[in-house]
Every structure is written in C-alpha cells, then in structure tokens.
Scaffold this motif. Structure first.
Motif, PDB file in Angstrom:
ATOM      1  N   GLY A   1       0.818  -1.202   0.000  1.00 33.93           N
ATOM      2  CA  GLY A   1       0.000   0.000   0.000  1.00 33.93           C
ATOM      3  C   GLY A   1       0.853   1.254   0.000  1.00 33.93           C
ATOM      4  N   GLU A   2       0.169   2.375  -0.057  1.00 35.16           N
ATOM      5  CA  GLU A   2       0.866   3.659  -0.087  1.00 35.16           C
ATOM      6  C   GLU A   2       1.628   3.922   1.204  1.00 35.16           C
TER       7      GLU A   2
ATOM      8  N   LYS B   1      -2.349   2.542   5.297  1.00 37.91           N
ATOM      9  CA  LYS B   1      -3.304   2.298   4.213  1.00 37.91           C
ATOM     10  C   LYS B   1      -2.863   1.070   3.412  1.00 37.91           C
TER      11      LYS B   1
ATOM     12  N   GLU C   1      -3.448  -1.811   0.876  1.00 41.60           N
ATOM     13  CA  GLU C   1      -4.306  -2.131  -0.262  1.00 41.60           C
ATOM     14  C   GLU C   1      -4.550  -3.629  -0.377  1.00 41.60           C
TER      15      GLU C   1
END
Length: 185
Positions: free
Chosen positions: A90-91, A95, A97
């Motif tokens: 993820g970023e 967060k 994903e």
C-alpha cells in the motif's frame, strides 16, 4: 506467492469444496477455457467420486466479499516458524491495499520433507494443482465473481456456512460424460 487475501480466500474455498471446484472445471470444459477439456472432465470425475465431496468438504462462512475464514491463527503458526512471510502492500503502512503471502525456503523445505515422510499428504498437492489450474492468473475479485455465480453461494446469508452443490454438479457431469461418450471421445 499469492497476491491478495481475496485471492487466497477464493483459492481456499475451492480447495475445501470439491463440488464447487468440479463445477468450475465443468464450466471451463463447456466454454472452452479449460487448458485441456479431457483433463478437466477427468478431474471433475475424481472430485465427485464416491464420498469425496463429503470427506474433503470443510465449510467456509459467507462474509462481506464471499467465502471467508479468519487467517490469523493458521498463518501465525507458519509465520512463527519462518515458513511464510506476509507483506502489506500500500501507499503507507496505515493504508494497506492488499496482503501478499510468500512461501519461504524453510516452508518449501518442510513441504518437501513432508511429501517424503507423509505421502498421504500428497492429496493437498494434487488438489492445490487443480485449484491453481482452474484459477489461472485471475485476481481474487475475478475468482469471487465466478463463485458468486452459484446460487447457493450467492444466497447464503452472512455468517452462515456455504452449502454444497454436489448432487447438481454430479448431474451436470453425468450429462457431459454422456455427451462426450456419444460424440466418440
């Protein structure tokens, strides 16, 4: 490596539900997407033979995005022994994903050792090979979409076990086997 928890859950569903796996093999045999139609029919016959669907079935619960099983306990044992790695993608760490799952060298070595010391476990290798052949390179979302096409799967209420479809799939297999025999092969 398995990319994404949704894909892992979808693969696990087919591993634990031979009747659903057999039905997808039949679908692929019918629509021409099977790598080999004769192989797909042969595998479906094996998956539905005798009491195999009942012996091998390990029900999963329907959750928000389909069949689901909490993974933490099962994976914790593998993680703690250094057999697998689970990585967040993820970023930022906050967060996530998706989660990716990796079999490490120690895990491969242990699997090879178990194949030698416990040949009865070859069942898992065989079944996993079929599941992966059926799944191909499709994403978890694509696999879940396929599974949701089954009325029994789709209609299962949240937090209830997804019921089997063995008899319906056996009838479908019987028709396909008769068509194949009638066509001369």
């Amino acid at each position: 490596m398995i990319r994404g928890q949704k894909r892992l859950q979808a693969l696990d569903f087919w591993l634990r539900n031979p009747d659903y796996l057999a039905d997808e093999l039949l679908a692929q045999a019918e629509d021409g997407s099977a790598l080999n139609r004769d192989w797909a029919l042969a595998q479906a016959n094996v998956l539905l033979d005798g009491d195999e669907p009942d012996i091998s079935r390990y029900p999963m619960v329907r959750w928000r995005f389909g069949a689901w099983e909490p993974l933490d306990d099962a994976l914790a044992l593998l993680l703690s022994h250094g057999l697998i790695s689970v990585e967040a993608v993820g970023e930022t760490p906050v967060k996530v994903e998706r989660w990716d799952y990796f079999l490490l060298t120690a895990g491969r070595d242990l699997a090879a050792e178990l194949r030698t010391e416990a040949p009865d476990l070859a069942w898992y290798d065989d079944r996993a090979a079929i599941v992966l052949a059926v799944a191909g390179q499709r994403s978890g979302s694509q696999l879940k979409d396929i599974q949701y096409k089954q009325a029994e799967y789709e209609r299962t209420v949240w937090k209830a076990s997804i019921s089997g479809i063995t008899e319906r799939v056996r009838e479908r297999l019987k028709r396909l086997n008769e068509q194949t025999a009638g066509a001369g092969g």
